[in-house]
Scaffold this active site. Structure first.
Site, PDB file in Angstrom:
ATOM      1  N   LYS A 267       0.802  -1.227   0.000  1.00 54.70           N
ATOM      2  CA  LYS A 267       0.000   0.000   0.000  1.00 54.70           C
ATOM      3  C   LYS A 267       0.836   1.278   0.000  1.00 54.70           C
ATOM      4  O   LYS A 267       0.387   2.306  -0.514  1.00 54.70           O
ATOM      5  CB  LYS A 267      -0.968   0.007   1.181  1.00 54.70           C
ATOM      6  N   ASN A 288      -4.681   2.140  -1.724  1.00 54.80           N
ATOM      7  CA  ASN A 288      -5.263   0.804  -1.868  1.00 54.80           C
ATOM      8  C   ASN A 288      -6.024   0.660  -3.176  1.00 54.80           C
ATOM      9  O   ASN A 288      -6.582  -0.395  -3.457  1.00 54.80           O
ATOM     10  CB  ASN A 288      -6.184   0.472  -0.688  1.00 54.80           C
ATOM     11  N   ALA A 324      -1.497   0.794  14.953  1.00 53.66           N
ATOM     12  CA  ALA A 324      -0.652   1.874  14.438  1.00 53.66           C
ATOM     13  C   ALA A 324      -0.168   1.583  13.020  1.00 53.66           C
ATOM     14  O   ALA A 324       0.846   2.128  12.584  1.00 53.66           O
ATOM     15  CB  ALA A 324       0.545   2.093  15.366  1.00 53.66           C
ATOM     16  N   ASN A 346      -1.397   2.077  21.140  1.00 52.83           N
ATOM     17  CA  ASN A 346      -0.628   0.964  20.598  1.00 52.83           C
ATOM     18  C   ASN A 346       0.376   0.489  21.638  1.00 52.83           C
ATOM     19  O   ASN A 346       0.884   1.287  22.441  1.00 52.83           O
ATOM     20  CB  ASN A 346       0.116   1.383  19.320  1.00 52.83           C
ATOM     21  N   GLY A 430     -16.539  -5.765  10.662  1.00 49.83           N
ATOM     22  CA  GLY A 430     -15.523  -5.406   9.671  1.00 49.83           C
ATOM     23  C   GLY A 430     -15.992  -5.585   8.246  1.00 49.83           C
ATOM     24  O   GLY A 430     -15.467  -4.934   7.330  1.00 49.83           O
TER      25      GLY A 430
END
Length: 460
Positions: A267, A288, A324, A346, A430
């Site tokens: 990406k 993406n 992160a 994180n 998701g």
């Protein structure tokens, strides 16, 4: 088949369309002319007397009435604004986007009779309208030309040469040979070979693929193949799992790349292969979605749209993002776009700090999480994914006023979401991110806006 010319006013659609029709021995039609003939009134008068919506309705009717083959069609500059128009124009057609720099377009259309669409000056309006419509033009097009640099006769010649070239099996051999080297099953790459190198030649609307390492598990080929069929897009969508990005980009360019879905680990690296990066992708630091239009390769990011859309109805407040990586960056961008205050948490605080410094938000370790002060939770880590069981938060750390969005979509119901449901939270799977990012990707790839319900139906 037919050839459809799209693009802004002043791009040369009428001139090039007439020349191309003469070269092909086909009929030439201009949708503006069809509207005026059908309505019995000039387009400026339609705008003045009935308004722009009435013109758009008449334009849609004209598009639906067009012959399916043996014709070259020049469309109005705003025809791409309605997805139904794009879908109707794309079906069975080679679509060509004619463009020019805004200054050239403004000079060519100065003094015209078409009423203005905004309160801006003619030059400013030309530039603004072109910018807004540019992603739709690029998506809907199979070929792209800048007519400010190329004379009409050369454009016509290149269109006809392109059509002849696509009929040659040699056009796809290098790409198919590359697929043979990947981990794709023989049955699958042979199916791709049949579609690309068959007797009908390369599909009208080109080649699309998801690229990554790994990506053989991706459901994108299943989804986009079904969407293409439903929306009249004659394209091939496949997958390329390979460790070297340069090899992939060389292969897809050889077969006339139209669009790529980009996943881990490419990406960020794919950005160097793009001539243009959209503002969202630049800010997030990841691409993406790759779309080629003519000689230009454009990188965009639809991950943040996939996060933003399911959260659009949530009242702005304080959001916490766990993670992160690239998904966390997209989440922060989306949440800030919704007006939320964001904290990145994180286990490695240095990584969270880098994101916080970039976006101007807060950061910390997971220990800093305060359930009473948190309204929205986004899990942008792989925790909870199949093979990586667990959860970033237990049920006793969740509150009923919270919205919990787990970006993990395999399995659809993660331990985090089960905990959140038990605590009375609003839960977002998701799969919703996948649905909405794919919806935006389809629009950028083809100019067609597929319904979210259709995508969910395909994925079920």
């Amino acid at each position: 088949m037919r050839i459809v010319l799209i693009g802004p006013r002043g791009s040369g659609k009428t001139t090039i369309g007439a020349l191309l029709a003469d070269r092909m021995g086909w009929r030439f039609l201009d949708t503006d002319g069809v509207v005026e003939e059908t309505e019995g009134i000039s387009i400026p008068d339609i705008f003045t007397q009935r308004g722009e919506p009435a013109f758009r309705d008449a334009e849609t009717a004209a598009i639906r009435s067009l012959p399916p083959d043996g014709v070259v069609v020049a469309t109005g500059g705003g025809a791409v604004l309605r997805s139904s128009n794009v879908q109707a124009l794309r079906a069975g057609s080679l679509t060509v986007f004619l463009d020019a720099d805004s200054s050239v377009l403004a000079a060519r259309t100065a003094g015209g009779t078409r009423p203005p669409l905004t309160g801006l000056s003619h030059a400013e309006e030309t530039a603004t309208v072109r910018t807004v419509r540019l992603p739709l033009y690029r998506g809907a097009a199979d070929l792209c030309f800048n007519t400010g640099n190329i004379p009409p006769e050369m454009v016509v010649r290149q269109i006809t040469e392109f059509m002849e070239e696509r009929q040659s099996p040699a056009f796809c051999r290098e790409f198919v040979a590359f697929l043979e080297q990947t981990r794709m099953e023989r049955r699958e790459w042979r199916t791709v070979e049949e579609r690309l190198c068959g007797t009908a030649g390369m599909p009208l609307h080109g080649l699309y693929a998801v690229i990554g390492n790994p990506c053989l598990h991706s459901r994108s080929p299943e989804l986009f193949t079904a969407l293409f069929a439903a929306c009249g897009v004659d394209g091939v969508y496949t997958r390329i799992e390979w460790p070297v990005l340069d090899d992939i980009m060389t292969a897809v360019r050889s077969a006339g790349l139209k669009g790529l879905s980009v996943t881990i680990p490419f990406k960020s690296d794919v950005m160097q292969y793009c001539d243009e990066i959209t503002a969202d992708a630049h800010s997030i630091g990841a691409v993406n979605t790759v779309v080629r239009c003519g000689d230009r390769v454009v990188g965009a990011n639809t991950d943040w749209v996939g996060i933003r859309q399911p959260l659009a109805g949530v009242m702005a407040g304080h959001a916490v993002v766990f993670g992160a990586g690239g998904a966390a960056r997209a989440a922060v961008y989306a949440l800030q776009d919704l007006g939320m205050d964001v904290t990145v948490l994180n286990r490695t605080p240095e990584r969270a700090q880098r994101i916080a410094n970039h976006f101007g938000c807060e950061y910390g370790t997971p220990d800093a999480y305060d359930p009473e002060e948190t309204d929205v939770i986004v899990n942008a880590t792989p925790v909870g994914m199949e093979g990586r069981e667990g959860t970033v938060l237990e049920a006793n750390a969740l509150r009923a006023h919270q919205t919990v969005f787990d970006l993990v979509y395999t399995p659809p119901e993660t331990e985090l979401l089960r905990n959140a449901r038990h605590a009375g939270c609003r839960c977002i799977r998701g799969t919703e991110m996948f649905v909405h990012q794919a919806q935006e990707q389809m629009r950028l790839f083809t100019g067609v806006a597929a319904e979210a319900a259709l995508i969910r139906e395909i994925l079920e």
